[in-house]
Design a protein around this motif. Structure first.
Motif, PDB file in Angstrom:
ATOM      1  N   MET A  20       0.830  -1.203   0.000  1.00 40.16           N
ATOM      2  CA  MET A  20       0.000   0.000   0.000  1.00 40.16           C
ATOM      3  C   MET A  20       0.865   1.255   0.000  1.00 40.16           C
ATOM      4  O   MET A  20       0.526   2.248  -0.657  1.00 40.16           O
ATOM      5  N   GLN A  21       1.981   1.220   0.727  1.00 42.26           N
ATOM      6  CA  GLN A  21       2.883   2.373   0.756  1.00 42.26           C
ATOM      7  C   GLN A  21       3.464   2.633  -0.630  1.00 42.26           C
ATOM      8  O   GLN A  21       3.497   3.777  -1.084  1.00 42.26           O
ATOM      9  N   ARG A  22       3.883   1.584  -1.317  1.00 48.73           N
ATOM     10  CA  ARG A  22       4.420   1.760  -2.680  1.00 48.73           C
ATOM     11  C   ARG A  22       3.353   2.330  -3.614  1.00 48.73           C
ATOM     12  O   ARG A  22       3.619   3.235  -4.404  1.00 48.73           O
ATOM     13  N   TRP A  23       2.131   1.783  -3.516  1.00 50.18           N
ATOM     14  CA  TRP A  23       1.030   2.251  -4.355  1.00 50.18           C
ATOM     15  C   TRP A  23       0.702   3.700  -4.036  1.00 50.18           C
ATOM     16  O   TRP A  23       0.517   4.526  -4.938  1.00 50.18           O
ATOM     17  N   ALA A  24       0.638   4.030  -2.762  1.00 51.64           N
ATOM     18  CA  ALA A  24       0.366   5.405  -2.346  1.00 51.64           C
ATOM     19  C   ALA A  24       1.440   6.358  -2.871  1.00 51.64           C
ATOM     20  O   ALA A  24       1.126   7.447  -3.363  1.00 51.64           O
ATOM     21  N   ASP A  26       3.240   5.972  -5.529  1.00 51.74           N
ATOM     22  CA  ASP A  26       3.035   6.103  -6.976  1.00 51.74           C
ATOM     23  C   ASP A  26       1.909   7.083  -7.300  1.00 51.74           C
ATOM     24  O   ASP A  26       1.959   7.777  -8.313  1.00 51.74           O
ATOM     25  N   GLU A  27       0.879   7.125  -6.452  1.00 49.65           N
ATOM     26  CA  GLU A  27      -0.293   7.973  -6.667  1.00 49.65           C
ATOM     27  C   GLU A  27      -0.181   9.325  -5.965  1.00 49.65           C
ATOM     28  O   GLU A  27      -1.133  10.110  -5.999  1.00 49.65           O
ATOM     29  N   LEU A  28       0.950   9.572  -5.302  1.00 44.14           N
ATOM     30  CA  LEU A  28       1.187  10.809  -4.550  1.00 44.14           C
ATOM     31  C   LEU A  28       0.134  11.026  -3.461  1.00 44.14           C
ATOM     32  O   LEU A  28      -0.392  12.126  -3.272  1.00 44.14           O
ATOM     33  N   TYR A  37      -9.212   5.364  -0.441  1.00 44.52           N
ATOM     34  CA  TYR A  37      -9.516   5.344  -1.877  1.00 44.52           C
ATOM     35  C   TYR A  37      -9.855   3.922  -2.337  1.00 44.52           C
ATOM     36  O   TYR A  37     -10.869   3.701  -3.005  1.00 44.52           O
ATOM     37  N   VAL A  38      -9.033   2.960  -1.952  1.00 43.73           N
ATOM     38  CA  VAL A  38      -9.253   1.565  -2.347  1.00 43.73           C
ATOM     39  C   VAL A  38     -10.567   1.044  -1.754  1.00 43.73           C
ATOM     40  O   VAL A  38     -11.339   0.365  -2.448  1.00 43.73           O
ATOM     41  N   LEU A  39     -10.826   1.367  -0.500  1.00 38.22           N
ATOM     42  CA  LEU A  39     -12.081   0.937   0.126  1.00 38.22           C
ATOM     43  C   LEU A  39     -13.293   1.548  -0.573  1.00 38.22           C
ATOM     44  O   LEU A  39     -14.286   0.856  -0.839  1.00 38.22           O
ATOM     45  N   ARG A  40     -13.228   2.840  -0.878  1.00 39.09           N
ATOM     46  CA  ARG A  40     -14.340   3.494  -1.584  1.00 39.09           C
ATOM     47  C   ARG A  40     -14.590   2.840  -2.932  1.00 39.09           C
ATOM     48  O   ARG A  40     -15.739   2.585  -3.307  1.00 39.09           O
ATOM     49  N   GLU A  41     -13.517   2.595  -3.686  1.00 38.77           N
ATOM     50  CA  GLU A  41     -13.650   1.966  -5.001  1.00 38.77           C
ATOM     51  C   GLU A  41     -14.298   0.591  -4.886  1.00 38.77           C
ATOM     52  O   GLU A  41     -15.185   0.245  -5.662  1.00 38.77           O
ATOM     53  N   ALA A  42     -13.861  -0.203  -3.919  1.00 38.58           N
ATOM     54  CA  ALA A  42     -14.414  -1.550  -3.730  1.00 38.58           C
ATOM     55  C   ALA A  42     -15.884  -1.472  -3.319  1.00 38.58           C
ATOM     56  O   ALA A  42     -16.714  -2.262  -3.801  1.00 38.58           O
ATOM     57  N   LEU A  43     -16.213  -0.536  -2.436  1.00 37.32           N
ATOM     58  CA  LEU A  43     -17.601  -0.379  -1.997  1.00 37.32           C
ATOM     59  C   LEU A  43     -18.508   0.062  -3.141  1.00 37.32           C
ATOM     60  O   LEU A  43     -19.628  -0.436  -3.295  1.00 37.32           O
ATOM     61  N   ASP A  60      -6.028  17.766  -0.598  1.00 38.28           N
ATOM     62  CA  ASP A  60      -5.342  17.784   0.697  1.00 38.28           C
ATOM     63  C   ASP A  60      -5.496  16.460   1.426  1.00 38.28           C
ATOM     64  O   ASP A  60      -4.610  16.036   2.143  1.00 38.28           O
ATOM     65  N   GLU A  61      -6.641  15.791   1.266  1.00 40.26           N
ATOM     66  CA  GLU A  61      -6.887  14.533   1.945  1.00 40.26           C
ATOM     67  C   GLU A  61      -6.200  13.370   1.248  1.00 40.26           C
ATOM     68  O   GLU A  61      -6.001  12.335   1.835  1.00 40.26           O
ATOM     69  N   THR A  62      -5.854  13.516  -0.015  1.00 41.46           N
ATOM     70  CA  THR A  62      -5.226  12.425  -0.748  1.00 41.46           C
ATOM     71  C   THR A  62      -3.716  12.505  -0.732  1.00 41.46           C
ATOM     72  O   THR A  62      -3.040  11.641  -1.258  1.00 41.46           O
ATOM     73  N   ARG A  63      -3.174  13.564  -0.149  1.00 40.12           N
ATOM     74  CA  ARG A  63      -1.710  13.701  -0.131  1.00 40.12           C
ATOM     75  C   ARG A  63      -1.201  13.774   1.278  1.00 40.12           C
ATOM     76  O   ARG A  63      -1.796  14.049   2.198  1.00 40.12           O
TER      77      ARG A  63
END
Length: 63
Positions: A20-24, A26-28, A37-43, A60-63
């Motif tokens: 998850m850290q590597r993915w995060a 990559d996505e900044l 983000y992943v939980l929202r997408e899955a839901l 601000d919440e995604t970075r």
């Protein structure tokens, strides 16, 4: 923390957290924002969270 956010302790394997850290990175995003983000997408994909029911994350919440 925003008023509509709740803190929740999460136990997660070291392997999953590292991925998850590597993915995060990559996505900044922070790891926390990436997990949300992943939980929202899955839901949404499973039909358990309808679009528009939860306000989107801000930059601000995604970075």
């Amino acid at each position: 923390m925003a008023a509509d956010k709740k803190a929740y302790p999460l136990r997660i394997s070291a392997t999953v957290l590292e991925a998850m850290q590597r993915w995060a990175d990559d996505e900044l995003r922070s790891v926390n924002a990436q997990i949300e983000y992943v939980l929202r997408e899955a839901l949404q994909k499973s039909g358990r969270l309808k679009q528009g029911k939860v306000k989107p994350l801000t930059d601000d919440e995604t970075r």
